[in-house]
Write a protein that holds these residues in place. Structure first.
Motif, PDB file in Angstrom:
ATOM      1  N   VAL A 143      28.970 -61.864 -70.169  1.00  0.00           N
ATOM      2  CA  VAL A 143      30.396 -62.097 -70.321  1.00  0.00           C
ATOM      3  C   VAL A 143      31.040 -60.911 -71.033  1.00  0.00           C
ATOM      4  N   ASN A 144      32.148 -60.437 -70.477  1.00  0.00           N
ATOM      5  CA  ASN A 144      32.968 -59.346 -71.039  1.00  0.00           C
ATOM      6  C   ASN A 144      32.321 -57.970 -70.974  1.00  0.00           C
ATOM      7  N   VAL A 145      31.273 -57.815 -70.158  1.00  0.00           N
ATOM      8  CA  VAL A 145      30.629 -56.499 -70.101  1.00  0.00           C
ATOM      9  C   VAL A 145      31.598 -55.436 -69.577  1.00  0.00           C
ATOM     10  N   ARG A 146      32.555 -55.825 -68.741  1.00  0.00           N
ATOM     11  CA  ARG A 146      33.556 -54.884 -68.236  1.00  0.00           C
ATOM     12  C   ARG A 146      34.660 -54.603 -69.243  1.00  0.00           C
ATOM     13  N   GLU A 147      34.753 -55.407 -70.273  1.00  0.00           N
ATOM     14  CA  GLU A 147      35.774 -55.176 -71.293  1.00  0.00           C
ATOM     15  C   GLU A 147      35.240 -54.300 -72.415  1.00  0.00           C
ATOM     16  N   ALA A 148      33.922 -54.251 -72.570  1.00  0.00           N
ATOM     17  CA  ALA A 148      33.327 -53.367 -73.581  1.00  0.00           C
ATOM     18  C   ALA A 148      33.513 -51.910 -73.182  1.00  0.00           C
ATOM     19  N   PRO A 169      34.921 -40.989 -65.205  1.00  0.00           N
ATOM     20  CA  PRO A 169      34.883 -41.029 -66.676  1.00  0.00           C
ATOM     21  C   PRO A 169      34.846 -42.467 -67.203  1.00  0.00           C
ATOM     22  N   ILE A 170      34.102 -42.642 -68.273  1.00  0.00           N
ATOM     23  CA  ILE A 170      33.970 -43.951 -68.930  1.00  0.00           C
ATOM     24  C   ILE A 170      34.732 -43.917 -70.246  1.00  0.00           C
ATOM     25  N   TYR A 171      35.409 -45.005 -70.560  1.00  0.00           N
ATOM     26  CA  TYR A 171      36.056 -45.118 -71.861  1.00  0.00           C
ATOM     27  C   TYR A 171      35.810 -46.520 -72.415  1.00  0.00           C
ATOM     28  N   GLY A 172      36.037 -46.681 -73.689  1.00  0.00           N
ATOM     29  CA  GLY A 172      35.867 -48.003 -74.286  1.00  0.00           C
ATOM     30  C   GLY A 172      34.971 -47.986 -75.504  1.00  0.00           C
ATOM     31  N   GLY A 173      34.036 -48.933 -75.528  1.00  0.00           N
ATOM     32  CA  GLY A 173      33.265 -49.189 -76.733  1.00  0.00           C
ATOM     33  C   GLY A 173      33.961 -50.235 -77.583  1.00  0.00           C
ATOM     34  N   PHE A 174      34.837 -51.036 -76.945  1.00  0.00           N
ATOM     35  CA  PHE A 174      35.610 -52.038 -77.668  1.00  0.00           C
ATOM     36  C   PHE A 174      34.691 -53.158 -78.164  1.00  0.00           C
ATOM     37  N   PRO A 175      34.901 -53.626 -79.391  1.00  0.00           N
ATOM     38  CA  PRO A 175      33.999 -54.633 -79.974  1.00  0.00           C
ATOM     39  C   PRO A 175      34.266 -56.046 -79.473  1.00  0.00           C
ATOM     40  N   VAL A 176      34.254 -56.203 -78.154  1.00  0.00           N
ATOM     41  CA  VAL A 176      34.469 -57.525 -77.567  1.00  0.00           C
ATOM     42  C   VAL A 176      33.192 -58.348 -77.682  1.00  0.00           C
ATOM     43  N   LEU A 198      41.777 -57.939 -74.752  1.00  0.00           N
ATOM     44  CA  LEU A 198      42.309 -58.757 -75.842  1.00  0.00           C
ATOM     45  C   LEU A 198      41.607 -60.100 -75.912  1.00  0.00           C
ATOM     46  N   SER A 199      41.383 -60.714 -74.761  1.00  0.00           N
ATOM     47  CA  SER A 199      40.662 -61.984 -74.734  1.00  0.00           C
ATOM     48  C   SER A 199      39.240 -61.809 -75.256  1.00  0.00           C
ATOM     49  N   GLY A 200      38.592 -60.703 -74.856  1.00  0.00           N
ATOM     50  CA  GLY A 200      37.238 -60.442 -75.338  1.00  0.00           C
ATOM     51  C   GLY A 200      37.174 -60.251 -76.836  1.00  0.00           C
ATOM     52  N   LEU A 201      38.206 -59.623 -77.402  1.00  0.00           N
ATOM     53  CA  LEU A 201      38.258 -59.442 -78.850  1.00  0.00           C
ATOM     54  C   LEU A 201      38.456 -60.787 -79.552  1.00  0.00           C
ATOM     55  N   CYS A 202      39.316 -61.623 -78.987  1.00  0.00           N
ATOM     56  CA  CYS A 202      39.572 -62.944 -79.580  1.00  0.00           C
ATOM     57  C   CYS A 202      38.321 -63.811 -79.548  1.00  0.00           C
ATOM     58  N   GLN A 203      37.487 -63.621 -78.540  1.00  0.00           N
ATOM     59  CA  GLN A 203      36.276 -64.431 -78.411  1.00  0.00           C
ATOM     60  C   GLN A 203      35.237 -64.098 -79.477  1.00  0.00           C
TER      61      GLN A 203
END
Length: 309
Positions: free
Chosen positions: A212-217, A241-248, A293-298
């Motif tokens: 879950v949320n692997v595409r949001e990370a 190019p890849i971007y992200g690393g979000f703490p979802v 945003l949803s991934g962060l809230c989770q």
């Protein structure tokens, strides 16, 4: 003494504003380098264990064991701290028999690294993995592949691994799915059924796997899609190019095992059944379309099941 000079030549307020304005962009594209740093840290640890005599002697049966546990602890800690990583459905992973894991490939397979690390720490069982051939050209990757049992993979070599009572993880979509799927989580397997042939030949169960949320990370740049697709088709290399690393929040879900005989000996039919099982996991557990945003809230609250409208 130096204050008038600084004020005359450097507008501190403007400098701070520019830094603040550019910070999201810097963080977005610099965070993926953390994963690269972890990979090379893992490679250094493996080199130390391989060539340090006392460490080799400490693990006479398999000197890689200490190194694997060290880097597994490193990756597991990162997954737990940064993504609150956990696994659901471990009861679908039999402990006493080989299993073929088939998973959806994110922009970066960070979830697979966490999964392998957690399983190794929990069950002391190493999951072999299939990786694209281009990875083996990167400096430092060879020792990671040697220690963690990463292979390019053919039907026969994969079948042999499973027949030796090992577990194996494979993504039929591979780099193509990583580069060109998106936050709608569409499988892009291009009718690949090699993994089904492996399961039938080795007579093992297939466990569908989705995070879950692997595409949001991590996400890939979606502009100039046709250009990136042309480059990939020509060179078979992931140029996007890849971007992200979000703490979802990341949670790997294991579905019920699928028997190798479920397709009546037909690899294409079996592959379709596995694809349907992974799509079912996506529909049940993933908010669609994916939202950072949803991934962060989770990270604060994550329901075990999402109601499908």
């Amino acid at each position: 003494m130096y204050h008038p000079f600084i004020v005359d030549y450097i507008d501190i307020d403007v400098t701070l504003w520019i830094s603040w304005a550019l910070m999201p962009l810097m963080v977005t594209f610099l965070l993926p380098l953390v994963i690269l740093l972890l990979l090379y840290t893992s490679a250094i640890i493996l080199y130390i264990y391989k060539y340090k005599e006392p460490l080799r002697n400490a693990y006479e049966t398999d000197f890689w064991d200490g190194a694997r546990k060290t880097i597994a602890a490193l990756w597991d800690a990162h997954g737990w701290i940064w993504h609150g990583y956990d696994i659901q459905g471990l009861e679908n992973f039999p402990e006493d028999e080989p299993v073929l894991f088939v998973y959806y490939h994110g922009a970066l397979p960070i979830d697979l690294y966490y999964f392998i690390a957690r399983i190794y720490l929990l069950r002391n069982k190493l999951i072999h993995t299939v990786a694209d051939r281009f990875l083996f050209n990167f400096p430092g990757w060879s020792i990671i592949a040697e220690a963690m049992k990463v292979i390019p993979g053919t039907v026969q070599t994969c079948s042999n691994i499973l027949q030796r009572n090992n577990c194996l993880a494979v993504s039929p979509g591979g780099v193509y799915e990583a580069q060109f799927s998106d936050h709608n989580y569409k499988l892009m397997w291009n009718k690949r059924a090699g993994f089904a042939k492996v399961a039938i030949d080795a007579k093992v169960k297939i466990v569908p796997m989705f995070t879950v949320n692997v595409r949001e990370a991590f996400r890939q740049v979606t502009t100039f899609r046709r250009f990136w697709l042309w480059l990939y088709t020509k060179w078979r290399f992931p140029f996007v190019p890849i971007y992200g690393g979000f703490p979802v929040k990341l949670r790997t879900v294991l579905g019920p095992p699928i028997s190798y005989s479920a397709g009546d000996g037909n690899p294409e039919h079996l592959a379709k059944l596995v694809a349907q099982a992974i799509n079912a996991l996506i529909q049940e557990h993933q908010h669609l379309p994916g939202s950072i945003l949803s991934g962060l809230c989770q990270r604060v609250y994550m329901p075990t099941k999402r109601k499908v409208q």
